[in-house]
Write a protein that holds these residues in place. Structure first.
Motif, PDB file in Angstrom:
ATOM      1  N   ARG A  72       0.820  -0.921  -0.225  1.00 21.98           N
ATOM      2  CA  ARG A  72       0.319   0.185   0.256  1.00 21.98           C
ATOM      3  C   ARG A  72       1.263   1.417   0.323  1.00 21.98           C
ATOM      4  O   ARG A  72       1.535   0.758   1.009  1.00 21.98           O
ATOM      5  N   VAL A  73       0.726   2.447  -0.617  1.00 25.04           N
ATOM      6  CA  VAL A  73       1.084   3.824  -0.341  1.00 25.04           C
ATOM      7  C   VAL A  73       1.540   3.407   0.384  1.00 25.04           C
ATOM      8  O   VAL A  73       2.916   4.485   0.439  1.00 25.04           O
ATOM      9  N   PRO A  74       0.880   3.883   1.818  1.00 24.87           N
ATOM     10  CA  PRO A  74       2.326   4.762   2.724  1.00 24.87           C
ATOM     11  C   PRO A  74       2.966   3.234   3.714  1.00 24.87           C
ATOM     12  O   PRO A  74       4.575   3.594   3.801  1.00 24.87           O
ATOM     13  N   VAL A  75       2.915   2.266   2.618  1.00 22.11           N
ATOM     14  CA  VAL A  75       4.772   1.223   2.701  1.00 22.11           C
ATOM     15  C   VAL A  75       5.993   1.954   2.173  1.00 22.11           C
ATOM     16  O   VAL A  75       6.593   1.612   1.738  1.00 22.11           O
ATOM     17  N   ARG A  76       4.709   2.102   0.336  1.00 25.03           N
ATOM     18  CA  ARG A  76       6.254   2.560  -0.114  1.00 25.03           C
ATOM     19  C   ARG A  76       6.691   3.741  -0.216  1.00 25.03           C
ATOM     20  O   ARG A  76       7.892   4.356  -0.283  1.00 25.03           O
ATOM     21  N   LEU A  77       5.902   4.513   0.810  1.00 24.55           N
ATOM     22  CA  LEU A  77       6.437   5.965   1.254  1.00 24.55           C
ATOM     23  C   LEU A  77       7.357   5.859   2.142  1.00 24.55           C
ATOM     24  O   LEU A  77       8.159   6.304   2.227  1.00 24.55           O
ATOM     25  N   LEU A  78       6.785   4.840   2.799  1.00 24.42           N
ATOM     26  CA  LEU A  78       7.986   4.731   4.388  1.00 24.42           C
ATOM     27  C   LEU A  78       8.915   4.142   3.607  1.00 24.42           C
ATOM     28  O   LEU A  78      10.460   4.485   4.820  1.00 24.42           O
ATOM     29  N   VAL A  79       9.477   3.238   2.731  1.00 26.78           N
ATOM     30  CA  VAL A  79      10.383   2.605   2.331  1.00 26.78           C
ATOM     31  C   VAL A  79      10.735   4.146   1.725  1.00 26.78           C
ATOM     32  O   VAL A  79      12.630   4.268   1.617  1.00 26.78           O
ATOM     33  N   LEU A  80      10.752   5.244   0.755  1.00 27.92           N
ATOM     34  CA  LEU A  80      10.882   5.962   0.569  1.00 27.92           C
ATOM     35  C   LEU A  80      12.069   7.059   1.314  1.00 27.92           C
ATOM     36  O   LEU A  80      12.905   7.177   1.034  1.00 27.92           O
ATOM     37  N   GLY A  81      10.639   7.614   2.182  1.00 31.57           N
ATOM     38  CA  GLY A  81      11.817   7.755   3.638  1.00 31.57           C
ATOM     39  C   GLY A  81      12.991   7.032   3.701  1.00 31.57           C
ATOM     40  O   GLY A  81      14.211   7.876   3.991  1.00 31.57           O
ATOM     41  N   VAL A  82      13.245   5.492   4.280  1.00 28.22           N
ATOM     42  CA  VAL A  82      14.481   5.889   4.300  1.00 28.22           C
ATOM     43  C   VAL A  82      15.625   5.497   3.130  1.00 28.22           C
ATOM     44  O   VAL A  82      16.580   5.826   3.881  1.00 28.22           O
ATOM     45  N   ALA A  83      14.660   5.533   1.836  1.00 28.53           N
ATOM     46  CA  ALA A  83      15.910   5.568   1.125  1.00 28.53           C
ATOM     47  C   ALA A  83      16.419   7.190   1.341  1.00 28.53           C
ATOM     48  O   ALA A  83      17.833   7.996   1.198  1.00 28.53           O
ATOM     49  N   VAL A  84      15.827   8.250   1.870  1.00 31.03           N
ATOM     50  CA  VAL A  84      15.752   8.842   1.427  1.00 31.03           C
ATOM     51  C   VAL A  84      17.245   9.410   2.907  1.00 31.03           C
ATOM     52  O   VAL A  84      18.253   9.942   2.564  1.00 31.03           O
ATOM     53  N   ALA A  85      16.999   8.741   4.016  1.00 29.30           N
ATOM     54  CA  ALA A  85      17.782   8.566   4.915  1.00 29.30           C
ATOM     55  C   ALA A  85      19.534   8.595   4.590  1.00 29.30           C
ATOM     56  O   ALA A  85      19.818   8.733   5.287  1.00 29.30           O
ATOM     57  N   ALA A  86      18.884   7.118   3.751  1.00 30.07           N
ATOM     58  CA  ALA A  86      19.740   6.335   3.354  1.00 30.07           C
ATOM     59  C   ALA A  86      20.952   7.236   3.230  1.00 30.07           C
ATOM     60  O   ALA A  86      22.382   7.425   3.152  1.00 30.07           O
ATOM     61  N   HIS A  87      20.680   7.712   1.790  1.00 31.84           N
ATOM     62  CA  HIS A  87      21.348   8.460   0.922  1.00 31.84           C
ATOM     63  C   HIS A  87      22.467  10.111   1.714  1.00 31.84           C
ATOM     64  O   HIS A  87      23.233  10.601   1.116  1.00 31.84           O
ATOM     65  N   ALA A  88      20.855   9.944   2.890  1.00 30.20           N
ATOM     66  CA  ALA A  88      21.762  11.249   3.501  1.00 30.20           C
ATOM     67  C   ALA A  88      22.535  11.087   3.968  1.00 30.20           C
ATOM     68  O   ALA A  88      23.966  11.950   4.317  1.00 30.20           O
ATOM     69  N   THR A  89      23.065   9.803   4.553  1.00 35.16           N
ATOM     70  CA  THR A  89      23.589   9.711   5.774  1.00 35.16           C
ATOM     71  C   THR A  89      25.317   8.887   4.946  1.00 35.16           C
ATOM     72  O   THR A  89      26.033   9.576   5.353  1.00 35.16           O
ATOM     73  N   ILE A  90      25.023   8.453   3.802  1.00 30.77           N
ATOM     74  CA  ILE A  90      25.931   8.452   3.043  1.00 30.77           C
ATOM     75  C   ILE A  90      26.729   9.733   2.826  1.00 30.77           C
ATOM     76  O   ILE A  90      28.221  10.526   2.919  1.00 30.77           O
ATOM     77  N   ALA A  91      25.711  11.068   2.716  1.00 28.00           N
ATOM     78  CA  ALA A  91      26.529  12.573   2.047  1.00 28.00           C
ATOM     79  C   ALA A  91      26.865  12.669   2.856  1.00 28.00           C
ATOM     80  O   ALA A  91      28.122  13.566   3.173  1.00 28.00           O
ATOM     81  N   GLN A  92      26.337  12.513   4.317  1.00 26.35           N
ATOM     82  CA  GLN A  92      27.113  13.618   5.625  1.00 26.35           C
ATOM     83  C   GLN A  92      28.585  12.819   5.323  1.00 26.35           C
ATOM     84  O   GLN A  92      29.548  13.272   6.415  1.00 26.35           O
ATOM     85  N   LEU A  93      28.697  11.364   5.391  1.00 23.04           N
ATOM     86  CA  LEU A  93      30.311  10.621   5.727  1.00 23.04           C
ATOM     87  C   LEU A  93      30.887  11.365   4.230  1.00 23.04           C
ATOM     88  O   LEU A  93      32.096  11.441   5.154  1.00 23.04           O
ATOM     89  N   LEU A  94      30.548  11.136   3.490  1.00 18.99           N
ATOM     90  CA  LEU A  94      31.363  11.223   2.210  1.00 18.99           C
ATOM     91  C   LEU A  94      32.053  13.072   2.456  1.00 18.99           C
ATOM     92  O   LEU A  94      33.366  13.582   2.884  1.00 18.99           O
TER      93      LEU A  94
END
Length: 257
Positions: free
Chosen positions: A181-203
């Motif tokens: 369902r859409v809320p689940v997909r939005l949650l997964v997308l939110g995790v992707a945003v956090a994962a990208h932001a974290t690796i960007a901060q490490l870089l």
């Protein structure tokens, strides 16, 4: 990312950059077939989206990735923006309209296979995209890809395909296995945003990453990943929300009335 490595001559377009043009030619030929008598036609908006995706893909393939910031621009184009635009062109639906019924039914049966459901799940796309980034920059893989054009091409191919799979699993208009369902997909997308932001901060901080680059290059590349990745993911979220048709809302409204 599918590139001819960083060694192509300045100003020269690598031959692989012509592949997206061939993809768009095939797509356009199939779209024009839908204008034949007895066919439903095809959306100009979908065609324009796929054409934009092909252009972004070609630009990414031709982009000189001689340094880390250039490499990051390639990732943004090839792994995020181009797959999103290509996905919104609904090439799978167009292919099903073009194929004969027997082949189309076989394709639909294949998509219903349990293995296809696992492969098409948003979490699978998340692992392949975000996990691939962490593997690339936190292990010697990035260094190895600089010395091996073949490995570099495989890494790039991975990000193009993984980016397309993730975009499609979140907001794809093409038919596919049962999506959460859409809320689940939005949650997964939110995790992707956090994962990208974290690796960007490490870089940006130069922590834990195994990348041969100066501090300025690390910060420039991290800035591209952070803000460019946010833009791509916001566009993906908008694509999901625009296409969302909550079937139960009218029924609930009627009950309340």
């Amino acid at each position: 990312m599918l590139t001819a490595h960083a060694g192509h001559a300045a100003g020269a377009v690598p031959p692989v950059a012509l592949v997206p043009l061939g993809m768009f030619w095939l797509y356009l030929a199939a779209a024009l077939r839908q204008r034949d008598p007895g066919r439903p036609g095809w959306s100009h908006r979908r065609t324009a989206s796929f054409g934009l995706g092909a252009a972004l893909l070609a630009a990414g393939l031709a982009w000189p990735g001689d340094d880390l910031p250039g490499h990051m621009w390639q990732h943004l184009l090839l792994g995020m923006l181009a797959p999103l635009a290509l996905m919104l062109g609904a090439p799978g639906t167009l292919a099903l309209h073009t194929l004969d019924r027997r082949t189309g039914r076989a394709a639909v049966r294949l998509l219903r296979h349990p293995a296809a459901r696992v492969a098409a799940h948003p979490v699978t796309g998340l692992v392949l995209t975000a996990g691939g980034l962490w593997l690339l920059y936190l292990t010697p893989l990035y260094r190895a890809s600089l010395d091996s054009p073949a490995l570099h091409g495989l890494v790039d191919l991975h990000f193009v395909l993984a980016g397309y799979l993730f975009s499609w699993s979140i907001a794809g208009p093409d038919p596919g296995p049962h999506r959460p369902r859409v809320p689940v997909r939005l949650l997964v997308l939110g995790v992707a945003v956090a994962a990208h932001a974290t690796i960007a901060q490490l870089l940006y901080a130069g922590l834990l990453v195994d990348v041969p680059a100066t501090g300025d290059e690390l910060r420039a590349a991290a800035t591209v990943m952070y803000y460019g990745g946010d833009l791509a993911e916001i566009l993906l979220a908008l694509a999901l929300l625009v296409a969302w048709r909550p079937d139960r809302l009218p029924a609930r409204a009627a009950v309340r009335a």
